[in-house]
Design a protein around this motif. Structure first.
Motif, PDB file in Angstrom:
ATOM      1  N   UNK A  72     -37.992 -62.647 -13.697  1.00 35.79           N
ATOM      2  CA  UNK A  72     -38.941 -62.493 -14.614  1.00 35.79           C
ATOM      3  C   UNK A  72     -40.538 -62.533 -13.850  1.00 35.79           C
ATOM      4  N   UNK A  73     -41.140 -61.318 -13.976  1.00 37.37           N
ATOM      5  CA  UNK A  73     -42.644 -61.523 -13.632  1.00 37.37           C
ATOM      6  C   UNK A  73     -43.214 -62.625 -14.685  1.00 37.37           C
ATOM      7  N   UNK A  74     -44.327 -63.267 -14.216  1.00 40.20           N
ATOM      8  CA  UNK A  74     -45.283 -63.927 -15.044  1.00 40.20           C
ATOM      9  C   UNK A  74     -46.443 -63.641 -15.182  1.00 40.20           C
ATOM     10  N   UNK A  75     -46.923 -63.743 -16.195  1.00 38.12           N
ATOM     11  CA  UNK A  75     -48.295 -63.133 -16.597  1.00 38.12           C
ATOM     12  C   UNK A  75     -49.377 -64.304 -16.045  1.00 38.12           C
ATOM     13  N   UNK A  76     -49.082 -65.651 -16.307  1.00 37.42           N
ATOM     14  CA  UNK A  76     -49.821 -66.465 -15.800  1.00 37.42           C
ATOM     15  C   UNK A  76     -49.165 -67.932 -15.672  1.00 37.42           C
ATOM     16  N   UNK A  77     -49.714 -68.910 -14.908  1.00 39.00           N
ATOM     17  CA  UNK A  77     -49.014 -70.227 -14.915  1.00 39.00           C
ATOM     18  C   UNK A  77     -50.275 -71.170 -14.730  1.00 39.00           C
ATOM     19  N   UNK A  78     -49.964 -72.032 -15.672  1.00 39.55           N
ATOM     20  CA  UNK A  78     -51.004 -73.009 -15.963  1.00 39.55           C
ATOM     21  C   UNK A  78     -50.562 -74.252 -15.562  1.00 39.55           C
ATOM     22  N   UNK A  79     -50.740 -74.635 -14.315  1.00 43.89           N
ATOM     23  CA  UNK A  79     -50.295 -75.709 -13.791  1.00 43.89           C
ATOM     24  C   UNK A  79     -51.060 -76.024 -12.377  1.00 43.89           C
ATOM     25  N   UNK A  80     -51.224 -77.297 -12.152  1.00 45.46           N
ATOM     26  CA  UNK A  80     -51.831 -77.388 -10.844  1.00 45.46           C
ATOM     27  C   UNK A  80     -50.683 -77.620  -9.820  1.00 45.46           C
ATOM     28  N   UNK A  81     -49.666 -77.788 -10.417  1.00 48.78           N
ATOM     29  CA  UNK A  81     -48.282 -77.826  -9.364  1.00 48.78           C
ATOM     30  C   UNK A  81     -48.119 -76.444  -8.776  1.00 48.78           C
TER      31      UNK A  81
END
Length: 89
Positions: A72-81
Motif C-alpha cells: 500500500x502507498x502511504x500518505x505520510x509516516x510520522x516517525x524519526x525511525x
C-alpha cells in the motif's frame, strides 16, 4: 514509503519474522482468525526501493503466490525511525 501487509501461511510465521528481524525492520503482528489457512497478519513499513527485495525474501520464507502480500502507498509516516530506514535502502 510503502506499507507491506502479509497474510502469513500456517507454519511460516517464524521464518517470516526472521526475515524482517534480519533486515532490522519494524513490524506489527496480529493473529489471523479467518478460515484457518493463515496464522498471522504482519504489517511492515518499507521504503519503496526495498519492497521488491523484502517480498523476495518473504517468498523464500513461505509467503507464496497462494498467500497474500499487499503493498500500500502511504500518505505520510510520522516517525524519526523512517529516515533511518530509508537510508538503509
Amino acid at each position: 514509503m510503502r506499507l507491506v501487509q502479509v497474510l502469513v501461511p500456517n507454519g511460516a510465521r517464524d521464518a517470516v519474522l526472521a526475515v524482517l528481524d534480519d533486515r532490522s525492520l519494524d513490524y506489527a503482528v496480529v493473529a489471523e482468525t479467518g478460515r484457518g489457512e493463515f496464522e498471522a497478519i504482519v504489517s511492515v513499513p518499507v521504503p519503496e526501493s526495498g519492497v521488491e527485495p523484502v517480498l523476495d525474501d518473504l517468498e523464500a520464507a513461505g509467503v507464496r503466490d497462494d498467500a497474500y502480500a499487499i503493498v500500500l502507498p502511504t500518505e505520510a509516516v510520522v516517525s524519526r525511525r523512517a529516515s533511518r530506514l530509508e537510508a538503509r535502502f
